[in-house]
Design an enzyme around this catalytic site. Structure first.
Site, PDB file in Angstrom:
ATOM      1  N   ARG A  37     -33.402  12.887 -16.435  1.00 14.63           N
ATOM      2  CA  ARG A  37     -31.967  13.081 -16.332  1.00 14.63           C
ATOM      3  C   ARG A  37     -31.493  11.912 -16.971  1.00 14.63           C
ATOM      4  O   ARG A  37     -30.404  11.971 -17.981  1.00 14.63           O
ATOM      5  CB  ARG A  37     -31.634  13.205 -14.802  1.00 14.63           C
ATOM      6  CG  ARG A  37     -30.150  13.370 -14.644  1.00 14.63           C
ATOM      7  CD  ARG A  37     -29.898  12.801 -13.190  1.00 14.63           C
ATOM      8  NE  ARG A  37     -29.539  11.468 -13.120  1.00 14.63           N
ATOM      9  CZ  ARG A  37     -28.284  10.746 -12.772  1.00 14.63           C
ATOM     10  NH1 ARG A  37     -27.370  11.611 -12.611  1.00 14.63           N
ATOM     11  NH2 ARG A  37     -28.063   9.399 -12.947  1.00 14.63           N
TER      12      ARG A  37
ATOM     13  N   GLU B  22     -21.722  13.922 -14.867  1.00 19.10           N
ATOM     14  CA  GLU B  22     -22.934  14.523 -14.310  1.00 19.10           C
ATOM     15  C   GLU B  22     -22.739  15.291 -12.975  1.00 19.10           C
ATOM     16  O   GLU B  22     -22.943  14.770 -11.974  1.00 19.10           O
ATOM     17  CB  GLU B  22     -24.207  13.495 -13.882  1.00 19.10           C
ATOM     18  CG  GLU B  22     -25.540  14.213 -14.026  1.00 19.10           C
ATOM     19  CD  GLU B  22     -25.867  14.544 -12.475  1.00 19.10           C
ATOM     20  OE1 GLU B  22     -25.426  15.748 -12.436  1.00 19.10           O
ATOM     21  OE2 GLU B  22     -26.661  13.960 -11.765  1.00 19.10           O
TER      22      GLU B  22
ATOM     23  N   GLU C 189     -22.594  22.402  -5.195  1.00 14.44           N
ATOM     24  CA  GLU C 189     -21.824  21.347  -5.069  1.00 14.44           C
ATOM     25  C   GLU C 189     -20.317  21.698  -5.501  1.00 14.44           C
ATOM     26  O   GLU C 189     -19.594  20.845  -5.123  1.00 14.44           O
ATOM     27  CB  GLU C 189     -22.324  19.970  -5.471  1.00 14.44           C
ATOM     28  CG  GLU C 189     -23.535  19.706  -5.082  1.00 14.44           C
ATOM     29  CD  GLU C 189     -24.238  18.246  -5.460  1.00 14.44           C
ATOM     30  OE1 GLU C 189     -23.605  17.370  -5.908  1.00 14.44           O
ATOM     31  OE2 GLU C 189     -25.348  18.168  -5.558  1.00 14.44           O
TER      32      GLU C 189
END
Ligand SMILES: C[S@@+](CC[C@H](N)C(=O)[O-])C[C@H]1O[C@@H](n2cnc3c(N)ncnc32)[C@H](O)[C@@H]1O
Length: 544
Positions: free
Chosen positions: A178, A268, A277
Site C-alpha cells: 500500500r 487513502e 467505511e
C-alpha cells in the site's frame, strides 16, 4: 483579553485546533509597552476550548494571548495588515482595560483574505446573527454537516477513536504494498505535485502529505478528523525540511474551510471491498469542495472485481461453527432452537482472507468508480449485474471480491491492486459464502446481482444472488436451473487470517488458473520491487 495564565495548565490539553494562519508579526496593542513581537514567526489559531471558540496568537510557538471571539471584530488596515479588537472578558479584568487589541501582519494577501473569511464563518457558526453561543461542547457548528446527517454518532465516535491511535496508523504504514505504491505513484509523478497546492483527505499520520511535500508541493493541507491530527503535527514538525509547506487542519473534510483551492487531492479512502467505511464519499465531497476545475485526484479511479469461487473447506468451516447450537443438553439446556439463527448469522459474515486464485471458477468482471466523476449520492447504492461463464465443472460456494485503484499520473499511471495471487495487502480479499451452494458445468452461464446498500454505521448491507442457467441443449430458452442468495453485513466480517500468505509466482504454481492470469486485471507494474521498498530505505521521512 484572555491570557494563557487565566486558563491554567489544562488549557493546552483541551484546546482543539481548527485552523492556523502564519503571521509575520503580532503586536499586542493593549500592553503599555505596545508591542510584544518583532519579526519572530507568529501564528493566529482558531480553536475550540470546552466547546467554545477561541482566537489566540502565538509567537515562536508560545501563546501570547487571545481575544473573546463573541465580541471580537477584525479590521483590515492594509492588504496584509489587520487589527483584531475585543471587549475584555470578566476573568481578565485584572489588566484594568476595557478592550484588547492585536495588530497582526500576514505573510501574503491570500493568507490575509483566508483568515478574514474563516474568522467571519467561525463567528457566524458559533454565534449566528443573534450573537448567542449556539453550540454545545464538542460540536462544530449550527447545522449538521453532510457527514453528521448520514452517519450515526456512535459509529463515527468509534471510527475516529480507532484512527486516533498510532497502532492502527502503523498497521497501514507497515502495509508496504500500500504505502510503497502510494510513494511510487507520488514520486514518479512529481510533475503533478511540484509547485501545486495539495489536499490530503483524511491525513492520518500525515504520511501522504509528507510524500507530496517531498515531491515539491507548494503547500499541502492535511485534513484529519481524529486525534491523530496532533500526532501528524508532531511528525510533520519533526521533518523540518518539509514542515513549512504542510498545514494540518483538524476536522472533517465535510466541515473545514481552506484558504485556497487545491490542484490535486491525495487520499487513502479505501476500505474492505473498496467501499467499506464510506470514506469514498468524503473523498468525493472533498473533490467538490476543494479541487480546482479539472484538478487531479490520487487515486483517480477504483474498480471492484467479482468472480464466483469454489471452496468446500471454507464452507464446512463456517457451517461447523453453528454446530455448537445443535447440542440438546448443554448443561441440561436444549440449544437447538437457536441453531437456525446461528447458522444464518455465520453465513451473513463476509470472509476476509487471502485465497488462492485457482479457487475461482470463472474469469472475473469489474465495476468502475471514477472518483473524479461519481456523485457522492451514487455511492449510497451500488448495483453490479453479474454474468460469468464457468471454466470448470464444480460447486459454486459464493463470490470472491477485491479491488484496485489507479493513480492516473501525468508521467506514470500506477495501479494498486488487492487481487488474489498478488502480494497481499492489509485489505486481503473478501468472499461472500452461500448457505446453499450450487453446481455448475464447464461452459455454463452464471448470472446474478451484487447489490450493496449503504447504512449509517459507515458500511453496507450486501444482497447477492447467483443463478446457474440451463446448459447444453435447450440453453437458448435461458431457463434458470438453480439460484442461491444471501444477505451479508460488510461491517461484520469474519477475519480468517492465520498466517501471512506467501506469494506464489504463477510459474511456481502446480495447477493452472482456470482462465488467463490477465483476466484478474493485475497490471504488470503491480508486483514491481519499488512497491515493496520500506520507508527507511526510501522516503527519508524521520519517524522518530
Ligand atoms: C485509511 S486512513 C489513511 C491515513 C493516511 N492518509 C495514510 O495513508 O496512512 C483514513 C484516515 O482518514 C480519516 N478520516 C476519515 N474520514 C474523514 C473525514 N470525513 N474527515 C477527515 N478525516 C477523515 C481517518 O480518521 C483516518 O485517519
Amino acid at each position: 483579553m484572555e491570557h494563557p495564565s487565566s486558563s491554567g495548565g489544562g488549557m493546552r490539553v483541551e484546546d482543539e485546533v481548527e485552523v492556523e494562519f502564519p503571521l509575520s508579526s503580532i503586536s499586542d496593542l493593549s500592553l503599555d509597552s505596545a508591542s510584544t513581537s518583532g519579526s519572530a514567526p507568529g501564528m493566529a489559531r482558531l480553536s475550540r476550548y470546552r466547546g467554545a471558540p477561541r482566537l489566540r496568537f502565538f509567537l515562536n510557538g508560545e501563546d501570547v494571548g487571545g481575544l473573546d471571539v463573541e465580541s471580537a471584530q477584525v479590521f483590515q488596515l492594509g492588504p496584509i495588515q489587520s487589527v483584531c479588537i475585543a471587549e475584555q472578558p470578566d476573568k481578565s479584568k485584572q489588566l484594568c482595560q476595557n478592550t484588547a487589541a492585536f495588530k497582526i501582519q500576514f505573510k501574503t494577501e491570500e493568507e490575509s483574505r483566508a483568515f478574514h473569511q474563516r474568522f467571519k464563518c467561525w463567528k457566524d457558526e458559533y454565534f449566528g446573527q443573534g450573537g448567542k453561543l449556539i453550540v454545545s461542547s464538542g460540536s462544530t457548528g449550527t447545522s449538521k454537516s453532510k457527514f453528521d446527517e448520514k452517519i450515526e454518532a456512535s459509529s463515527a465516535k468509534m471510527y475516529f477513536h480507532y484512527y486516533g491511535q498510532l497502532l492502527h496508523q502503523q498497521n497501514m504504514l507497515q502495509d508496504y504494498v500500500r504505502t510503497g505504491t502510494y510513494y511510487a505513484a507520488v514520486v514518479e509523478n512529481r510533475a503533478d505535485f511540484s509547485g501545486r497546492v495539495v489536499v490530503d483527505v483524511g491525513a492520518g499520520s500525515g504520511i501522504l502529505s509528507l510524500f507530496a511535500a517531498q515531491a515539491g508541493a507548494r503547500h499541502v493541507y492535511a485534513i484529519e478528523a481524529s486525534e491523530m491530527a496532533e500526532y501528524a503535527r508532531k511528525l510533520i514538525a519533526g521533518n523540518p525540511a518539509l514542515s513549512d509547506r504542510i498545514t494540518v487542519i483538524k476536522g472533517k473534510v465535510e466541515e473545514v474551510e481552506l484558504p485556497e483551492k487545491a490542484d490535486i487531492l491525495i487520499s487513502e479512502p479505501m476500505g474492505t471491498l473498496l467501499v467499506n467505511e464510506r470514506m469514498l464519499e468524503s473523498y468525493v465531497i472533498a473533490g467538490d469542495r476543494f479541487l480546482v476545475p479539472g484538478g487531479k485526484m490520487f487515486p483517480t479511479v477504483g474498480r471492484i472485481h467479482v468472480a464466483p469461487f469454489s471452496d468446500e473447506y471454507l464452507y464446512i468451516e463456517i457451517a461447523t461453527k453453528a454446530l455448537f447450537w445443535q447440542q440438546h443438553s448443554y448443561y441440561g439446556v436444549d440449544l437447538t432452537p437457536l441453531h437456525g439463527a446461528a447458522f444464518q448469522g455465520y453465513f451473513s459474515q463476509p470472509v476476509v482472507d487471502a485465497f488462492d486464485p485457482r479457487l475461482l471458477v470463472a474469469a472475473p468482471l469489474f465495476h468502475i468508480i471514477d472518483f473524479t466523476k461519481v456523485k457522492e449520492e451514487d455511492l449510497y447504492e451500488i448495483d453490479i449485474p453479474l454474468k460469468f461463464t464457468a471454466t470448470v465443472g464444480t460447486k459454486v460456494h459464493g463470490i470472491a471480491c477485491w479491488f484496485d485503484v489507479l493513480f492516473d499520473g501525468s508521467t506514470v499511471p500506477r495501479w494498486l491492486t488487492t487481487a488474489p495471487g498478488s502480494p497481499t495487502t492489509h485489505w486481503y480479499q473478501l468472499r461472500c459464502v452461500f448457505a446453499q451452494p450450487f453446481f455448475v458445468m464447464c461452459g455454463q452461464e452464471i448470472t446474478g446481482r451484487l447489490h450493496m446498500i449503504a447504512h449509517n454505521a459507515q458500511s453496507y448491507t450486501i444482497y447477492l444472488t447467483l443463478s446457474a442457467k440451463m446448459w447444453g441443449p435447450g440453453a437458448e430458452q435461458g431457463e434458470i436451473l438453480q439460484t442461491s442468495s444471501g444477505k451479508f453485513d460488510l461491517k461484520e466480517p469474519y477475519y480468517r487470517i492465520s498466517q501471512p500468505q506467501a506469494y506464489q509466482a504463477p510459474e511456481d504454481q502446480q495447477q493452472p488458473l482456470p482462465f488467463q492470469p490477465q483476466d484478474l486485471n493485475v497490471q504488470p507494474q503491480d508486483v514491481e520491487e519499488t512497491d515493496l521498498l520500506e520507508p527507511t530505505q526510501n522516503s527519508g521521512i524521520d519517524f522518530s
